[in-house]
Design a protein around this motif. Structure first.
Motif, PDB file in Angstrom:
ATOM      1  N   ALA A   1       0.843  -1.207   0.000  1.00  0.00           N
ATOM      2  CA  ALA A   1       0.000   0.000   0.000  1.00  0.00           C
ATOM      3  C   ALA A   1       0.873   1.249   0.000  1.00  0.00           C
ATOM      4  CB  ALA A   1      -0.933  -0.003   1.208  1.00  0.00           C
ATOM      5  N   ALA A   2       1.924   1.246   0.811  1.00  0.00           N
ATOM      6  CA  ALA A   2       2.811   2.402   0.888  1.00  0.00           C
ATOM      7  C   ALA A   2       3.476   2.661  -0.462  1.00  0.00           C
ATOM      8  CB  ALA A   2       3.865   2.179   1.972  1.00  0.00           C
ATOM      9  N   GLU A   3       3.896   1.609  -1.131  1.00  0.00           N
ATOM     10  CA  GLU A   3       4.525   1.771  -2.448  1.00  0.00           C
ATOM     11  C   GLU A   3       3.558   2.368  -3.455  1.00  0.00           C
ATOM     12  OE1 GLU A   3       6.034  -2.116  -3.374  1.00  0.00           O
ATOM     13  OE2 GLU A   3       7.768  -1.874  -2.055  1.00  0.00           O
ATOM     14  N   HIS A   4       2.308   1.920  -3.413  1.00  0.00           N
ATOM     15  CA  HIS A   4       1.310   2.471  -4.342  1.00  0.00           C
ATOM     16  C   HIS A   4       1.021   3.938  -4.025  1.00  0.00           C
ATOM     17  CE1 HIS A   4       0.347  -0.854  -6.942  1.00  0.00           C
ATOM     18  NE2 HIS A   4       0.205  -1.664  -5.900  1.00  0.00           N
ATOM     19  N   HIS A   5       0.964   4.283  -2.744  1.00  0.00           N
ATOM     20  CA  HIS A   5       0.756   5.686  -2.390  1.00  0.00           C
ATOM     21  C   HIS A   5       1.916   6.536  -2.892  1.00  0.00           C
ATOM     22  CE1 HIS A   5      -2.896   5.566  -0.085  1.00  0.00           C
ATOM     23  NE2 HIS A   5      -2.437   4.631   0.718  1.00  0.00           N
ATOM     24  N   GLN A   6       3.129   6.030  -2.742  1.00  0.00           N
ATOM     25  CA  GLN A   6       4.310   6.765  -3.198  1.00  0.00           C
ATOM     26  C   GLN A   6       4.286   6.958  -4.715  1.00  0.00           C
ATOM     27  OE1 GLN A   6       6.595   8.273  -1.270  1.00  0.00           O
ATOM     28  NE2 GLN A   6       7.512   9.087  -3.132  1.00  0.00           N
ATOM     29  N   LYS A   7       3.949   5.890  -5.437  1.00  0.00           N
ATOM     30  CA  LYS A   7       3.886   5.988  -6.896  1.00  0.00           C
ATOM     31  C   LYS A   7       2.790   6.961  -7.330  1.00  0.00           C
ATOM     32  CE  LYS A   7       5.842   1.465  -7.900  1.00  0.00           C
ATOM     33  NZ  LYS A   7       5.593   0.109  -8.424  1.00  0.00           N
ATOM     34  N   ALA A   8       1.646   6.934  -6.637  1.00  0.00           N
ATOM     35  CA  ALA A   8       0.566   7.868  -6.969  1.00  0.00           C
ATOM     36  C   ALA A   8       1.039   9.304  -6.771  1.00  0.00           C
ATOM     37  CB  ALA A   8      -0.664   7.592  -6.100  1.00  0.00           C
ATOM     38  N   ALA A   9       1.723   9.555  -5.668  1.00  0.00           N
ATOM     39  CA  ALA A   9       2.230  10.909  -5.397  1.00  0.00           C
ATOM     40  C   ALA A   9       3.227  11.346  -6.463  1.00  0.00           C
ATOM     41  CB  ALA A   9       2.872  10.950  -4.011  1.00  0.00           C
ATOM     42  N   GLU A  10       4.111  10.445  -6.859  1.00  0.00           N
ATOM     43  CA  GLU A  10       5.099  10.777  -7.894  1.00  0.00           C
ATOM     44  C   GLU A  10       4.423  11.130  -9.210  1.00  0.00           C
ATOM     45  OE1 GLU A  10       7.678   7.388  -7.970  1.00  0.00           O
ATOM     46  OE2 GLU A  10       8.529   7.848  -5.997  1.00  0.00           O
ATOM     47  N   HIS A  11       3.399  10.369  -9.575  1.00  0.00           N
ATOM     48  CA  HIS A  11       2.690  10.663 -10.828  1.00  0.00           C
ATOM     49  C   HIS A  11       1.947  11.994 -10.737  1.00  0.00           C
ATOM     50  CE1 HIS A  11       3.553   7.290 -13.412  1.00  0.00           C
ATOM     51  NE2 HIS A  11       3.374   6.463 -12.389  1.00  0.00           N
ATOM     52  N   HIS A  12       1.375  12.309  -9.573  1.00  0.00           N
ATOM     53  CA  HIS A  12       0.719  13.611  -9.410  1.00  0.00           C
ATOM     54  C   HIS A  12       1.731  14.743  -9.557  1.00  0.00           C
ATOM     55  CE1 HIS A  12      -3.427  12.715  -8.510  1.00  0.00           C
ATOM     56  NE2 HIS A  12      -3.086  11.812  -7.610  1.00  0.00           N
TER      57      HIS A  12
END
Length: 75
Positions: free
Chosen positions: A5-16
């Motif tokens: 979950a943390a990795e997906h949150h990080q990737k989402a933030a990077e894409h934003h």
């Protein structure tokens, strides 16, 4: 929170963050009349937004799976 979950949150933030940079570039090019380049950056921004949304959804799924494991362990 699970590592997944943390990795997906990080990737989402990077894409934003990438999307925001492309939107700023699109605005800059639009202001100078470079509409084709502005459209290119706007399109890239949209792609990053789609990836961010995907990763946010995957993070939510991971939270649900984790919550289910916690509830099962308590039962």
């Amino acid at each position: 929170m699970s590592k997944q979950a943390a990795e997906h949150h990080q990737k989402a933030a990077e894409h934003h963050e990438h999307a925001a940079r492309h939107h700023k570039e699109a605005a800059r090019h639009h202001e100078t009349g470079k509409h084709e380049t502005a459209a290119h950056h706007a399109h890239l921004a949209h792609g990053h937004l789609q990836h961010a949304t995907h990763h946010a959804g995957e993070a939510a799924k991971a939270h649900i799976e984790d919550y289910g494991k916690v509830r099962a362990a308590r039962a």
